[in-house]
Write a protein that holds these residues in place. Structure first.
Motif, PDB file in Angstrom:
ATOM      1  N   SER A 123       0.854  -1.166   0.145  1.00  0.00           N
ATOM      2  CA  SER A 123      -0.127   0.138   0.009  1.00  0.00           C
ATOM      3  C   SER A 123       0.763   1.330  -0.019  1.00  0.00           C
ATOM      4  CB  SER A 123      -1.048   0.006   1.204  1.00  0.00           C
ATOM      5  OG  SER A 123      -1.624   1.240   1.329  1.00  0.00           O
ATOM      6  N   GLN A 124       0.438   2.280  -0.968  1.00  0.00           N
ATOM      7  CA  GLN A 124       1.370   3.507  -1.007  1.00  0.00           C
ATOM      8  C   GLN A 124       0.397   4.801  -0.754  1.00  0.00           C
ATOM      9  OE1 GLN A 124       4.790   3.470  -1.721  1.00  0.00           O
ATOM     10  NE2 GLN A 124       4.340   1.289  -1.673  1.00  0.00           N
ATOM     11  N   TRP A 125      -0.953   4.466  -0.189  1.00  0.00           N
ATOM     12  CA  TRP A 125      -1.840   5.769   0.262  1.00  0.00           C
ATOM     13  C   TRP A 125      -2.618   4.999   1.390  1.00  0.00           C
ATOM     14  CZ3 TRP A 125      -6.209   7.938  -3.253  1.00  0.00           C
ATOM     15  CH2 TRP A 125      -6.722   8.930  -2.813  1.00  0.00           C
ATOM     16  N   LEU A 163     -17.711   3.327  14.879  1.00  0.00           N
ATOM     17  CA  LEU A 163     -18.733   4.222  14.785  1.00  0.00           C
ATOM     18  C   LEU A 163     -18.320   5.123  13.308  1.00  0.00           C
ATOM     19  CD1 LEU A 163     -20.140   5.378  18.025  1.00  0.00           C
ATOM     20  CD2 LEU A 163     -21.027   3.707  16.566  1.00  0.00           C
ATOM     21  N   GLY A 164     -17.116   4.832  12.881  1.00  0.00           N
ATOM     22  CA  GLY A 164     -16.668   5.669  11.629  1.00  0.00           C
ATOM     23  C   GLY A 164     -15.915   7.143  12.091  1.00  0.00           C
ATOM     24  N   THR A 165     -15.410   7.500  10.984  1.00  0.00           N
ATOM     25  CA  THR A 165     -14.573   8.790  11.228  1.00  0.00           C
ATOM     26  C   THR A 165     -14.867   9.825  10.345  1.00  0.00           C
ATOM     27  OG1 THR A 165     -12.448   9.515  11.887  1.00  0.00           O
ATOM     28  CG2 THR A 165     -12.464   7.895  10.147  1.00  0.00           C
ATOM     29  N   MET A 166     -14.548  11.168  10.716  1.00  0.00           N
ATOM     30  CA  MET A 166     -14.559  12.169   9.745  1.00  0.00           C
ATOM     31  C   MET A 166     -13.196  12.644   9.390  1.00  0.00           C
ATOM     32  SD  MET A 166     -15.511  15.721  12.017  1.00  0.00           S
ATOM     33  CE  MET A 166     -14.854  16.622  10.738  1.00  0.00           C
ATOM     34  N   PHE A 167     -12.049  12.027  10.072  1.00  0.00           N
ATOM     35  CA  PHE A 167     -10.813  12.153   9.900  1.00  0.00           C
ATOM     36  C   PHE A 167     -10.151  11.416   8.478  1.00  0.00           C
ATOM     37  CE2 PHE A 167      -6.074  11.833  10.557  1.00  0.00           C
ATOM     38  CZ  PHE A 167      -5.970  13.346  10.574  1.00  0.00           C
ATOM     39  N   ALA A 168      -9.970  12.242   7.467  1.00  0.00           N
ATOM     40  CA  ALA A 168      -9.357  11.694   6.376  1.00  0.00           C
ATOM     41  C   ALA A 168      -8.241  12.622   6.183  1.00  0.00           C
ATOM     42  CB  ALA A 168     -10.113  11.572   5.042  1.00  0.00           C
ATOM     43  N   PRO A 169      -6.882  12.345   6.415  1.00  0.00           N
ATOM     44  CA  PRO A 169      -5.739  13.525   6.239  1.00  0.00           C
ATOM     45  C   PRO A 169      -5.474  13.865   4.884  1.00  0.00           C
ATOM     46  CG  PRO A 169      -4.896  11.255   7.095  1.00  0.00           C
ATOM     47  CD  PRO A 169      -6.339  11.326   7.355  1.00  0.00           C
ATOM     48  N   THR A 170      -5.245  14.999   4.371  1.00  0.00           N
ATOM     49  CA  THR A 170      -5.067  15.285   3.117  1.00  0.00           C
ATOM     50  C   THR A 170      -3.827  16.164   3.073  1.00  0.00           C
ATOM     51  OG1 THR A 170      -6.446  17.374   3.412  1.00  0.00           O
ATOM     52  CG2 THR A 170      -7.514  15.458   2.549  1.00  0.00           C
ATOM     53  N   ASP A 171      -3.171  16.513   4.214  1.00  0.00           N
ATOM     54  CA  ASP A 171      -1.710  17.306   3.894  1.00  0.00           C
ATOM     55  C   ASP A 171      -0.685  16.524   3.260  1.00  0.00           C
ATOM     56  OD1 ASP A 171      -3.298  19.295   5.194  1.00  0.00           O
ATOM     57  OD2 ASP A 171      -2.418  19.028   7.412  1.00  0.00           O
ATOM     58  N   ASP A 172       0.074  17.078   2.638  1.00  0.00           N
ATOM     59  CA  ASP A 172       1.349  16.341   2.101  1.00  0.00           C
ATOM     60  C   ASP A 172       2.178  16.024   3.188  1.00  0.00           C
ATOM     61  OD1 ASP A 172       0.211  16.608  -0.462  1.00  0.00           O
ATOM     62  OD2 ASP A 172       0.967  18.463  -0.958  1.00  0.00           O
ATOM     63  N   ARG A 173       2.770  14.767   3.095  1.00  0.00           N
ATOM     64  CA  ARG A 173       3.858  14.340   3.960  1.00  0.00           C
ATOM     65  C   ARG A 173       5.092  14.674   3.376  1.00  0.00           C
ATOM     66  NH1 ARG A 173       4.074   9.138   7.961  1.00  0.00           N
ATOM     67  NH2 ARG A 173       5.728   9.816   8.696  1.00  0.00           N
ATOM     68  N   ASP A 174       5.247  13.978   2.075  1.00  0.00           N
ATOM     69  CA  ASP A 174       6.616  14.332   1.535  1.00  0.00           C
ATOM     70  C   ASP A 174       6.551  14.920   0.025  1.00  0.00           C
ATOM     71  OD1 ASP A 174       8.269  12.652   3.444  1.00  0.00           O
ATOM     72  OD2 ASP A 174       7.440  10.850   2.548  1.00  0.00           O
ATOM     73  N   VAL A 175       5.807  14.330  -0.719  1.00  0.00           N
ATOM     74  CA  VAL A 175       5.611  14.800  -2.361  1.00  0.00           C
ATOM     75  C   VAL A 175       4.366  15.781  -2.190  1.00  0.00           C
ATOM     76  CG1 VAL A 175       5.448  14.327  -4.609  1.00  0.00           C
ATOM     77  CG2 VAL A 175       6.806  12.623  -2.948  1.00  0.00           C
ATOM     78  N   ALA A 176       4.764  16.632  -2.828  1.00  0.00           N
ATOM     79  CA  ALA A 176       3.307  17.655  -3.056  1.00  0.00           C
ATOM     80  C   ALA A 176       2.187  16.770  -3.777  1.00  0.00           C
ATOM     81  CB  ALA A 176       3.831  18.943  -4.171  1.00  0.00           C
ATOM     82  N   GLY A 177       0.986  17.147  -3.623  1.00  0.00           N
ATOM     83  CA  GLY A 177      -0.090  16.447  -4.168  1.00  0.00           C
ATOM     84  C   GLY A 177      -0.346  14.980  -3.829  1.00  0.00           C
ATOM     85  N   ARG A 178       0.684  14.399  -3.066  1.00  0.00           N
ATOM     86  CA  ARG A 178       0.631  12.936  -2.740  1.00  0.00           C
ATOM     87  C   ARG A 178      -0.346  12.861  -1.444  1.00  0.00           C
ATOM     88  NH1 ARG A 178       5.434   8.511  -2.203  1.00  0.00           N
ATOM     89  NH2 ARG A 178       4.235   6.929  -1.344  1.00  0.00           N
ATOM     90  N   GLY A 179      -0.385  13.842  -0.472  1.00  0.00           N
ATOM     91  CA  GLY A 179      -1.210  13.836   0.794  1.00  0.00           C
ATOM     92  C   GLY A 179      -0.502  12.865   1.762  1.00  0.00           C
ATOM     93  N   PHE A 180      -1.388  12.560   2.645  1.00  0.00           N
ATOM     94  CA  PHE A 180      -0.528  11.686   3.812  1.00  0.00           C
ATOM     95  C   PHE A 180      -0.711  10.250   3.439  1.00  0.00           C
ATOM     96  CE2 PHE A 180      -1.077   8.969   7.651  1.00  0.00           C
ATOM     97  CZ  PHE A 180      -0.196   9.297   8.206  1.00  0.00           C
ATOM     98  N   THR A 181       0.507   9.651   4.184  1.00  0.00           N
ATOM     99  CA  THR A 181       0.451   8.121   4.148  1.00  0.00           C
ATOM    100  C   THR A 181       1.532   7.827   5.302  1.00  0.00           C
ATOM    101  OG1 THR A 181       0.403   6.082   2.731  1.00  0.00           O
ATOM    102  CG2 THR A 181       2.432   7.513   2.541  1.00  0.00           C
TER     103      THR A 181
END
Length: 384
Positions: free
Chosen positions: A194-196, A314-332
């Protein structure tokens, strides 16, 4: 790190249920007034304990103050005889998905990106304003939801994820096999390919065989966004992997100090600390959930019976979108990430990330547990 630092602030006033690994085997415990009681002679499993739960806490064998038990994180001291386990055992572990509006939008993005993180931001920009603003105020299954569905279909924006977000039926799936969940201080795993991916901090309800909601704890429903994004039919591969389900540290039982209304207004926080110095912080407010927690329990019960009870994410509203390393890649995630899921009334669930193939293998199944309990003379001692 001390377990005491990860307990609710008022833990001495709370009634907590959990499991500890001992040299003899898995042991259900109840913490009341700060003292630990081994209740295995009354209830050899947590499932038994909850099925017979009443206002009176079982006496059990007094093991002393909680702070005197040597409960260190398993990832720091592998092989230690005494450690904290997930606070559920024979319960079926169920999970609800897309119960928050922002989560629905992110699932649509995954679907449209086909698991390709590079496409995610442009899709997020296109969908966010049009869809996100509308569904936040829509009650699932209502006439307004039906009209919104018709409008989105006309715009070519409808998705199977929006169906469970605002339609009449919630998404309820089986997260992991019985006894496979890991507890506080243990390793948590993601598939190595998994990469994302990201953590999913959630509140988990503890229900007995009759559907009574008796308490709550914290959970991390690890999400592999690239795999599920390729196809919703890969949900099992994305969600059910070795060490991919963490629950703990304890179930806080409902009583005069804590109840379902506290769950409804709880805030669940998340921090991720990477070995590379990276830090991520976020939170989810349960007040923003689209369906009431007890409605989700009812929809789970509509499937079939659960003679050993069930635990319900119960589920979550948290879905991280901030880049960690590469611009546009988001968090992983990266191996070595320390993940903390916390809420003031429930404490903190802490785990350290590895890949599922490197996490300690799940080796104690139902048959192993039954043989262990029989060898300890606990099955014959049941009072009910």
């Amino acid at each position: 790190m001390s377990l005491l630092d990860h307990l609710p602030a008022d833990w001495r006033d709370a009634t907590l249920v959990g499991r500890i690994a001992t040299a003899a085997g898995p042991t259900p415990v109840v913490i009341s007034h700060g003292r630990v009681r081994d209740v295995s002679r009354v209830a050899p499993t947590v499932a038994d304990l909850l099925n017979q739960w009443s206002a009176r806490v079982p006496a059990g064998e007094d093991l002393g103050p909680l702070e005197q038990l040597p409960l260190a994180p398993a990832y720091d001291k592998p092989g230690q005889a005494t450690r904290l386990l997930a606070p559920v055992d024979l319960q079926c572990v169920k999970a609800c998905g897309v119960t928050f509006a922002v989560s629905a939008v992110e699932r649509v993005i995954e679907e449209r990106a086909r698991g390709d993180y590079a496409k995610a931001q442009s899709i997020r920009d296109a969908l966010g304003e049009r869809v996100g603003a509308d569904i936040r105020s829509v009650k699932p299954g209502s006439p307004t939801a039906v009209r919104l569905k018709e409008a989105l279909i006309a715009d070519g924006l409808w998705s199977q994820y929006l169906e469970v977000a605002i339609g009449p039926d919630a998404e309820v799936f089986t997260k992991s096999p019985v006894l496979s969940s890991v507890g506080w201080g243990d390793w948590i795993g993601v598939r190595k390919e998994s990469q994302w991916n990201n953590p999913e901090p959630e509140i988990v309800l503890a229900c007995d065989s009759n559907g009574r909601t008796l308490g709550a704890t914290l959970g991390n429903d690890v999400n592999l966004r690239d795999i599920e994004g390729r196809s919703a039919l890969l949900l099992g591969k994305a969600k059910d992997n070795n060490a991919s389900c963490a629950i703990g540290p304890f179930i806080r039982m409902f009583d005069s100090t804590f109840g379902i209304d506290d769950v409804r207004k709880a805030v669940v926080s998340l921090t991720v600390h990477g070995e590379d110095g990276y830090k991520l912080e976020g939170s989810s407010s349960m007040s923003l959930i689209s369906r009431d927690p007890l409605e989700l329990v009812e929809q789970t019960l509509s499937q079939h019976q659960y003679p050993d009870g069930f635990a319900l994410f119960l589920g979550t509203m948290f879905a991280p979108t901030d880049d960690r390393d590469v611009a546009g890649r988001g968090f992983t995630h990266k191996v070595g990430d320390v993940v903390r899921v916390s809420s003031p009334a429930l404490g903190t669930l802490e785990n350290k990330l590895t890949t599922s193939d490197q996490a300690p293998p799940w080796s104690t199944g139902i048959s192993h547990l039954m043989r262990n309990l029989a060898s300890r003379g606990l099955l014959a001692s049941r009072s009910t």
